[in-house]
Design a protein around this motif. Structure first.
Motif, PDB file in Angstrom:
ATOM      1  N   ASP A   1      63.192  29.966  38.107  1.00 39.15           N
ATOM      2  CA  ASP A   1      64.307  28.746  37.812  1.00 39.15           C
ATOM      3  C   ASP A   1      63.460  27.756  38.605  1.00 39.15           C
ATOM      4  O   ASP A   1      63.112  26.781  38.355  1.00 39.15           O
ATOM      5  CB  ASP A   1      65.934  29.081  38.011  1.00 39.15           C
ATOM      6  CG  ASP A   1      66.916  29.536  36.834  1.00 39.15           C
ATOM      7  OD1 ASP A   1      65.813  29.985  35.478  1.00 39.15           O
ATOM      8  OD2 ASP A   1      67.728  29.865  36.955  1.00 39.15           O
ATOM      9  N   ALA A  38      60.196  27.030  37.874  1.00 37.76           N
ATOM     10  CA  ALA A  38      59.768  26.170  36.909  1.00 37.76           C
ATOM     11  C   ALA A  38      60.520  24.456  37.242  1.00 37.76           C
ATOM     12  O   ALA A  38      60.147  23.583  37.119  1.00 37.76           O
ATOM     13  CB  ALA A  38      60.727  26.526  35.870  1.00 37.76           C
ATOM     14  N   ASN A  98      61.840  21.062  31.236  1.00 34.56           N
ATOM     15  CA  ASN A  98      62.186  21.979  30.328  1.00 34.56           C
ATOM     16  C   ASN A  98      60.547  22.529  29.847  1.00 34.56           C
ATOM     17  O   ASN A  98      60.367  24.189  29.269  1.00 34.56           O
ATOM     18  CB  ASN A  98      62.511  21.279  29.307  1.00 34.56           C
ATOM     19  CG  ASN A  98      64.414  21.596  29.592  1.00 34.56           C
ATOM     20  OD1 ASN A  98      64.707  22.208  30.304  1.00 34.56           O
ATOM     21  ND2 ASN A  98      64.962  20.490  28.755  1.00 34.56           N
ATOM     22  N   ARG A 115      60.413  25.428  32.304  1.00 27.84           N
ATOM     23  CA  ARG A 115      60.452  27.231  32.006  1.00 27.84           C
ATOM     24  C   ARG A 115      60.415  27.484  30.470  1.00 27.84           C
ATOM     25  O   ARG A 115      60.452  29.126  30.897  1.00 27.84           O
ATOM     26  CB  ARG A 115      62.044  25.995  31.869  1.00 27.84           C
ATOM     27  CG  ARG A 115      62.913  25.877  32.768  1.00 27.84           C
ATOM     28  CD  ARG A 115      64.343  25.206  32.945  1.00 27.84           C
ATOM     29  NE  ARG A 115      65.355  26.173  32.726  1.00 27.84           N
ATOM     30  CZ  ARG A 115      65.479  27.162  33.167  1.00 27.84           C
ATOM     31  NH1 ARG A 115      65.752  26.464  34.386  1.00 27.84           N
ATOM     32  NH2 ARG A 115      66.738  28.222  32.777  1.00 27.84           N
ATOM     33  N   LEU A 140      62.346  31.107  29.917  1.00 27.31           N
ATOM     34  CA  LEU A 140      63.124  30.412  30.272  1.00 27.31           C
ATOM     35  C   LEU A 140      64.514  29.486  29.435  1.00 27.31           C
ATOM     36  O   LEU A 140      63.300  28.956  28.735  1.00 27.31           O
ATOM     37  CB  LEU A 140      63.448  29.554  31.511  1.00 27.31           C
ATOM     38  CG  LEU A 140      63.031  31.014  32.926  1.00 27.31           C
ATOM     39  CD1 LEU A 140      62.375  29.583  34.178  1.00 27.31           C
ATOM     40  CD2 LEU A 140      64.030  32.117  33.198  1.00 27.31           C
TER      41      LEU A 140
END
Length: 147
Positions: A73, A76, A132, A135, A140
């Motif tokens: 997390d 990213a 995003n 991610r 993710l």
């Protein structure tokens, strides 16, 4: 270690070294501003700072969101914010303008610390797509709340 894996690990290590350097720079930027700037808790205190101090403080706030620990997390988010900053040419002055604009257009939120404004407007607003994208590349789920 597999050749591609070694290159990826070296790339990640170099990136994390840069992020650590940015984090140290951000911390030093905080120290370089006036003592009252260390604890800017709302719009009233934000506006007492001159434009140069607001820009330095704003860049430092943004940079703290780029500090990554060895977790997918965090990595990213850090890569996403780095890409966002490059794509949008985010300077301290520009980030400070976003904070100023937010406070001016949403007076009911003027008791909110500028750190929260940067998170809301820049990290979760302007840079969400970049985060995003990073991610997704790491398998993710998309960012839907505060990092």
């Amino acid at each position: 270690m597999h050749k591609a894996g070694k290159k990826s690990a070296e790339s990640l290590s170099a990136f994390l070294g840069n992020v650590l350097g940015i984090g140290c720079f951000a911390f030093m930027s905080f120290l370089a501003t006036s003592a009252s700037a260390l604890f800017v808790s709302d719009y009233a205190k934000w506006k007492t700072m001159d434009a140069s101090d607001r820009a330095t403080y704003a860049k430092g706030m943004f940079d703290t969101f780029m500090i990554a620990y060895p977790a997918d997390d965090d990595i990213a988010r850090a890569f996403g914010l780095d890409n966002c900053a490059a794509d949008l040419k985010l300077s301290g002055e520009k980030i400070a303008e976003f904070v100023d604009d937010y406070y001016e257009t949403t007076p009911k939120e003027r008791d909110m610390p500028p750190f929260v404004v940067v998170n809301t407007v820049v990290v979760l607003g302007l840079c969400r797509q970049h985060i995003n994208s990073e991610r997704k590349s790491r398998g993710l789920t998309p960012l839907v709340s505060a990092p």
